[in-house]
Design a protein around this motif. Structure first.
Motif, short mmCIF file in Angstrom:
data_model
loop_
_atom_site.label_atom_id
_atom_site.label_comp_id
_atom_site.label_asym_id
_atom_site.label_seq_id
_atom_site.Cartn_x
_atom_site.Cartn_y
_atom_site.Cartn_z
N TYR A 260 39.51 -128.57 16.24
CA TYR A 260 40.85 -129.10 16.55
C TYR A 260 40.75 -130.39 17.34
O TYR A 260 41.52 -131.33 17.12
N CYS B 193 42.14 -134.08 16.21
CA CYS B 193 43.07 -134.88 17.03
C CYS B 193 42.50 -136.28 17.26
O CYS B 193 43.23 -137.27 17.20
N LEU C 18 43.03 -138.13 14.16
CA LEU C 18 44.44 -138.49 13.99
C LEU C 18 44.82 -139.65 14.90
O LEU C 18 45.70 -140.44 14.58
N ALA C 19 44.14 -139.75 16.04
CA ALA C 19 44.45 -140.83 16.96
C ALA C 19 43.93 -142.16 16.43
O ALA C 19 44.23 -143.21 16.98
N PHE D 290 59.38 -132.20 16.06
CA PHE D 290 59.24 -130.77 15.87
C PHE D 290 58.05 -130.30 16.70
O PHE D 290 56.91 -130.53 16.35
N ILE E 172 55.80 -127.59 17.68
CA ILE E 172 55.33 -126.23 17.39
C ILE E 172 54.42 -125.76 18.51
O ILE E 172 53.88 -124.67 18.48
N TRP F 188 51.80 -138.65 23.28
CA TRP F 188 51.24 -140.00 23.30
C TRP F 188 50.71 -140.39 21.92
O TRP F 188 50.91 -141.51 21.45
N LEU F 189 50.07 -139.41 21.24
CA LEU F 189 49.54 -139.69 19.91
C LEU F 189 50.66 -140.03 18.93
O LEU F 189 50.52 -140.90 18.08
N ARG G 112 50.18 -143.84 18.46
CA ARG G 112 49.25 -143.93 17.34
C ARG G 112 49.86 -143.39 16.05
O ARG G 112 49.20 -143.41 15.02
N SER H 137 50.42 -140.39 15.07
CA SER H 137 49.91 -139.12 14.53
C SER H 137 51.04 -138.11 14.46
O SER H 137 51.87 -138.05 15.37
N HIS H 138 51.05 -137.30 13.42
CA HIS H 138 52.18 -136.40 13.22
C HIS H 138 52.21 -135.32 14.30
O HIS H 138 51.24 -134.59 14.50
N VAL I 264 53.70 -132.51 14.57
CA VAL I 264 53.55 -131.11 14.15
C VAL I 264 52.08 -130.73 14.12
O VAL I 264 51.67 -129.69 14.65
N ILE I 265 51.27 -131.58 13.50
CA ILE I 265 49.85 -131.27 13.37
C ILE I 265 49.18 -131.25 14.75
O ILE I 265 48.44 -130.31 15.08
N THR I 266 49.47 -132.26 15.57
CA THR I 266 48.76 -132.32 16.85
C THR I 266 49.19 -131.16 17.77
O THR I 266 48.35 -130.62 18.49
N ILE J 91 50.07 -128.18 16.79
CA ILE J 91 49.36 -126.98 16.29
C ILE J 91 47.93 -126.99 16.82
O ILE J 91 47.43 -125.99 17.33
N MET J 92 47.27 -128.16 16.70
CA MET J 92 45.89 -128.27 17.17
C MET J 92 45.82 -127.92 18.66
O MET J 92 44.90 -127.23 19.11
N PHE J 93 46.82 -128.38 19.42
CA PHE J 93 46.78 -128.13 20.86
C PHE J 93 47.04 -126.68 21.22
O PHE J 93 46.61 -126.22 22.27
#
Lengths: 323, 368
Positions: free
Chosen positions: A295, A299, A302-303, B84, B86, B136-137, B141, B143-144, B146-148, B150-152
């Motif tokens: 993960y 990230c 993605l950044a 969104f 999540i 911040w992403l 930057r 970055s979507h 929703v995805i970040t 979920i990752m977090f």
């Protein structure tokens, strides 16, 4: 055990752990390239794992189990399509909803049918996909390096493993060398243009979701009747999300998807191996670091720090033909 | 003729349509209950009695409601800014760390009402910190979110498991949890609130954070509909390009909205950690962050709606637990199914019936 034997055993385990990720990430590839976000991969995996385990338990035939897994997974995929294509609902909300329904329904039905707390009964040995010994595996085992690698990593997996690796070039060929693939990629970037060319956006996206369901069905089946011998509640344990991370990490391309899944599978296998072992100078490395690493890597990607992950342009946006 | 452009009056948009969607979700849940050979009406009755029949049941129902109000508000604030989130689940988990650290360091010296404001701030800060990187992403930057988020959720879960297993655990104990807070680190139970209606709270963990949740509802209503910041958030939510054109700073508003959202999710931890168990336990959030999505969608992202739908899910959680005692063939996972169906019908399929309702509305004569 010397270091080479350890490496061989970790690699073998990494392959086994990456197969469900590979099927699922390829499944997600088709839907996301067609412009449909799919958070619901986890749910498809669970639903198909449950269906495969039930049917394999009843019929003792792994292929019927696989068929059931695929059909159920396609059905879930079609509900996602009905919500997000036909009714132009929010694709993320729909995926989240289906994950919940799958997580709950598998346990409720499992408990009602078998009364074992949401588990399915043990699948008999002949109802599972067992490992295949490739020709010559025993003969070359004595050869240094290549021998153990062939005998313990490449040989000795079940048929679904080999199908998974076949699916990679096949997905590439479908996406980049067929008319369907060209249109599928186009509909994920600019559905308006596809529509203007007289091709139905709706039908194209539904077909992409059927492919998604088909592939995710393999992943679930692998979990319940190849890797283990029963369905256990919530047995996908977040693999659908790791697969999603792998898909993004691979920038939505089939061959990189394979490498991303192998990497994440390797991290998982390595974490299992490192559990309770201490590294010289550093001491015991917490397993949680390895668990979080896929993960964190995604990230960072993605950044935009390691290349740019550019998602399909029309992803997540429902297509409206006319206003 | 397209029905999408027809305006419907508020009472249909905010009353009739959500209600029909809810009924549909319950209809399909009933089908599931019927399919496994139980009587859905009997199940519903057991569920309602379990949730609302006695003071203790009501106490448990309101305890769950408290958690869901916080996470529902968290999701709603982000949605108003077009984001969104999540990640409420992970943000609440990290918020628990903030609350626990405050409670562990103050409970020896001061009474609960001194600890409480610091715990509120602590939990909100930690929750917001968990939302900060995805925010911040997204802001800088692209970055979507929703995805970040979920990752977090997963990153936070790994981090908290590490902290609990290795650092916060009481030496010599097996369970990965902190020591139990002294009374100075716990929130008092609301016996008097239930006693007001003639009931007994019993063992139910309804506590002071319920009142904090209600105050937060009011504050969020003021923020979203009565302040400049709220106006800017809503503009961004409707159309980012319009917002940027009007001079609203995109990155700033995204950051602020997500920090508030994460803070609200973090405050949810006050309820189970300081109100109920009196210690930080592993996986204490237990899916409340995801329920927040359903609560916010069902409540149309409005604080008043969120209180009502949080109450609905509180009834489902408490009633469902009681139901699984009375009907062993229906496990607690039935709640997860209902929750999924509510999200499906109230969220993803919210427009499914709209064309039909528009046509009906026009025929009855309300239209044109």
């Amino acid at each position: 055990m010397d270091y080479f034997d350890i490496l061989i055993s970790i690699l073998g385990s990494a392959i086994r752990l990456s197969i469900p990720l590979l099927f699922t990430a390829l499944a997600g590839l088709f839907s996301e390239r067609a412009g449909i976000f799919d958070i619901g991969l986890e749910g498809k995996m669970l639903a198909s794992a449950f269906a495969a385990a039930c049917v394999a338990h009843l019929t003792a035939d792994p292929w019927l189990g696989l068929l059931a897994g695929i059909l159920v997974s396609i059905a879930v995929s079609l509900i996602h399509g009905f919500a997000s294509i036909t009714n132009r609902g929010n694709q993320i909300v729909s995926g989240v909803a289906l994950n919940f329904v799958a997580a709950g329904l598998t346990v409720v039905l499992g408990q009602a049918w078998f009364g074992q707390g949401g588990r399915t009964p043990q699948v008999p040995t002949e109802g599972r996909f067992s490992s295949i010994i490739l020709p010559g595996a025993d003969a070359v085992r004595g050869v240094p390096f290549i021998g153990p690698l062939y005998a313990n990593v490449i040989s000795g997996n079940n048929i679904l493993t080999y199908i998974a690796f076949l699916m990679v070039p096949l997905s590439w060929w479908v996406l980049y060398r067929t008319r369907f693939g060209l249109r599928l990629r186009a509909v994920g970037e600019n559905p308006g243009a596809v529509d203007t060319a007289g091709i139905s956006v709706t039908w194209l996206r539904y077909r992409a979701l059927i492919v998604t369901g088909f592939l995710a069905g393999f992943a679930g089946t692998y979990l319940s009747i190849a890797q283990s011998a029963a369905f256990i509640s919530n047995m996908s344990a977040g693999k659908g999300y790791i697969a999603l991370a792998a898909l993004i990490f691979a920038k939505w391309k089939p061959v990189p998807v394979m490498f991303a899944c192998l990497l994440f599978g390797f991290l998982d296998a390595f974490a299992n191996f490192m559990q309770g072992k201490s590294v010289p100078l550093i001491g015991e490395v917490p397993v949680q670091i390895f668990q979080a690493l896929p993960y964190i890597l995604t990230c960072i990607l993605l950044a935009g720090f390691i290349g740019i992950a550019r998602p399909p342009k029309a992803g997540g946006v429902p297509y409206t033909k006319e206003r | 003729m397209s029905t999408a452009s027809v305006q419907l009056p508020g009472w249909i948009n905010y009353g009739v349509i959500p209600l029909i969607n809810l009924v549909l979700a319950f209809f399909f849940s009933g089908l599931v209950v019927w399919a496994i050979g139980e009587n859905p009406f009997e199940a519903l009755q057991l569920l309602l009695v379990g949730a609302l029949g006695r003071g203790e049941g009501i106490g448990f129902t309101l305890f769950y409601t408290t958690s869901f109000i916080f996470t529902g508000l968290s999701v709603a604030v982000a949605i108003h800014a077009g984001l969104f989130n999540i990640g409420s689940e992970g943000q609440a988990y990290l918020g628990g760390l903030g609350a626990a650290l405050v409670a562990l360091s103050l409970d020896r010296y001061v009474p609960w009402y001194v600890t409480m404001p610091f715990a509120v701030i602590g939990s909100a800060l930690f929750g917001a910190a968990c939302a900060a990187i995805p925010a911040w992403l997204q802001a800088k930057r692209g970055s979507h979110i929703v995805i970040t988020t979920i990752m977090f959720n997963f990153i936070t879960s790994s981090l908290m498991n590490y902290l609990l297993v290795h650092l916060l655990i009481v030496p010599g104990k097996m369970a990965p949890e902190t020591r139990t807070f002294l009374p100075g680190g716990q929130l008092p139970k609301l016996d008097w609130l239930i006693a007001l209606f003639g009931g007994k709270l019993g063992a139910a963990p309804l506590n002071f954070s319920f009142l904090i949740a209600l105050v937060m509802c009011f504050l969020i209503w003021v923020l979203v509909w009565r302040t400049k910041l709220g106006y800017e958030m809503r503009t961004l939510g409707v159309s980012p390009s319009v917002a940027v054109y009007a001079g609203i700073p995109y990155a700033r508003i995204v950051m602020i909205a997500m920090l508030i959202s994460g803070g609200l999710a973090g405050m949810m931890a006050l309820n189970p950690v300081m109100g109920a168990s009196g210690r930080l336990q592993i996986e204490f959030v237990g899916g409340a962050g995801f329920v927040g999505i359903a609560v916010s969608l069902m409540g149309r992202n409005h604080p008043a709606g969120i209180v009502l739908s949080a109450l609905l899910f509180g009834i489902l959680y408490q009633g469902g637990a009681e139901l699984s005692f009375d009907m062993p063939s229906i496990t607690r996972d039935m709640i997860v199914v209902i929750q999924g169906l509510v999200i499906l019908f109230a969220g993803a399929l919210e427009y499914m019936l709209r064309p039909a309702i528009v046509r009906l509305y026009q025929q009855v004569g309300g239209g044109r």
